[in-house]
Scaffold this motif. Structure first.
Motif, mmCIF file in Angstrom:
data_model
loop_
_atom_site.group_PDB
_atom_site.id
_atom_site.type_symbol
_atom_site.label_atom_id
_atom_site.label_comp_id
_atom_site.label_asym_id
_atom_site.label_seq_id
_atom_site.Cartn_x
_atom_site.Cartn_y
_atom_site.Cartn_z
ATOM 1 N N ALA A 1 23.475 64.736 72.240
ATOM 2 C CA ALA A 1 22.191 66.214 72.277
ATOM 3 C C ALA A 1 20.965 65.522 72.404
ATOM 4 N N ASP A 2 20.188 67.110 73.136
ATOM 5 C CA ASP A 2 18.815 65.968 73.913
ATOM 6 C C ASP A 2 18.191 66.266 72.553
ATOM 7 N N LEU A 3 17.810 64.458 72.359
ATOM 8 C CA LEU A 3 16.827 64.801 70.448
ATOM 9 C C LEU A 3 15.850 63.493 71.407
ATOM 10 N N THR A 4 15.058 63.134 70.251
ATOM 11 C CA THR A 4 13.590 62.620 70.540
ATOM 12 C C THR A 4 14.262 61.297 69.446
ATOM 13 N N PRO A 5 13.870 60.075 70.063
ATOM 14 C CA PRO A 5 14.719 58.847 69.181
ATOM 15 C C PRO A 5 14.305 58.995 68.151
ATOM 16 N N ARG A 6 13.445 59.912 67.703
ATOM 17 C CA ARG A 6 12.938 60.573 65.867
ATOM 18 C C ARG A 6 14.710 60.806 65.431
ATOM 19 N N GLU A 7 14.673 62.039 65.320
ATOM 20 C CA GLU A 7 15.575 62.874 65.132
ATOM 21 C C GLU A 7 16.788 62.782 65.326
ATOM 22 N N ARG A 8 17.178 61.481 66.126
ATOM 23 C CA ARG A 8 18.362 60.727 66.294
ATOM 24 C C ARG A 8 18.178 60.199 65.409
ATOM 25 N N ALA A 9 17.176 58.835 64.846
ATOM 26 C CA ALA A 9 16.963 58.060 63.457
ATOM 27 C C ALA A 9 17.527 59.115 62.262
ATOM 28 N N MET A 10 17.094 59.798 62.307
ATOM 29 C CA MET A 10 17.395 61.219 61.201
ATOM 30 C C MET A 10 18.589 61.559 61.131
ATOM 31 N N LEU A 11 19.185 62.327 62.032
ATOM 32 C CA LEU A 11 20.196 62.248 62.255
ATOM 33 C C LEU A 11 21.549 60.997 62.022
#
Length: 189
Positions: free
Chosen positions: A114-124
């Motif tokens: 998905a089009d995520l920021t690195p922060r969002e990816r770490a969260m998920l």
């Protein structure tokens, strides 16, 4: 023929306790329809109250996680748990909160692409570990989140949202909650 929204009886609004009826009517006034999950859970009023009290404590509060990020957690973990109701309903809310008609479908299909920021990816990544293998969580998992700018309280929120919706997913799946047709259209234009 209208499909059932639950495997259990669904009470009519007029038969519900006043506080539950008021909650459902307020939601309907805001969204334009009554989410099926509310009617289905109203079958057991005490559990309805407890469920939505904890839901609101996690999803409606202010904090380091945005409301869109909270919905991302729900969509990703609900997809992993194969919960149609939560993927569809919270996907609709995510599209609206993120102001992005694509993000919910991307996350539900494969959040890693998905089009995520690195922060969002770490969260998920962390939320998925909570949802699927919480027994393997270590201090390093928290350190990674802190390195991405999350606070310790944010880490708690990520874990609590993933865990709460794990319970919700299992309940929705086993009781066969059906998502409202309205959810499929929300936030797509």
């Amino acid at each position: 023929m209208t499909a059932a929204i639950s495997r259990f009886p669904v009470p009519s609004l007029s038969d519900l306790p006043e506080d539950i009826r008021a909650r459902i009517e307020a939601t309907a006034a805001k969204s334009g329809f009554v989410p099926n999950v509310m009617l289905a859970l109203a079958h057991r009023p005490d559990e309805f109250r407890a469920f939505f009290a904890y839901h609101d404590a996690l999803m409606a509060k202010e904090g380091g996680l945005s409301k869109a990020e909270r919905e991302m957690i729900v969509v990703a973990t609900s997809a992993a748990n194969q919960c149609q109701y939560c993927v569809i309903a919270h996907g609709a809310v995510l599209r609206i909160r993120a102001k992005n008609p694509l993000i919910a479908d991307q996350i539900a299909t494969n959040y890693r692409k998905a089009d995520l920021t690195p922060r969002e990816r770490a969260m998920l990544d962390f939320a998925m570990k909570v949802a699927l293998s919480s027994h393997q969580i270590e201090d390093e998992d928290y350190i990674l989140l802190l390195d991405h700018g999350f606070s310790r309280e944010d880490c708690w929120d990520i874990a609590a949202i993933a865990a709460f919706f794990g319970m919700s997913n299992r309940l929705a799946n086993s009781l066969a909650f059906r998502p409202n047709d309205e959810f499929y259209r929300m936030g797509r234009e």
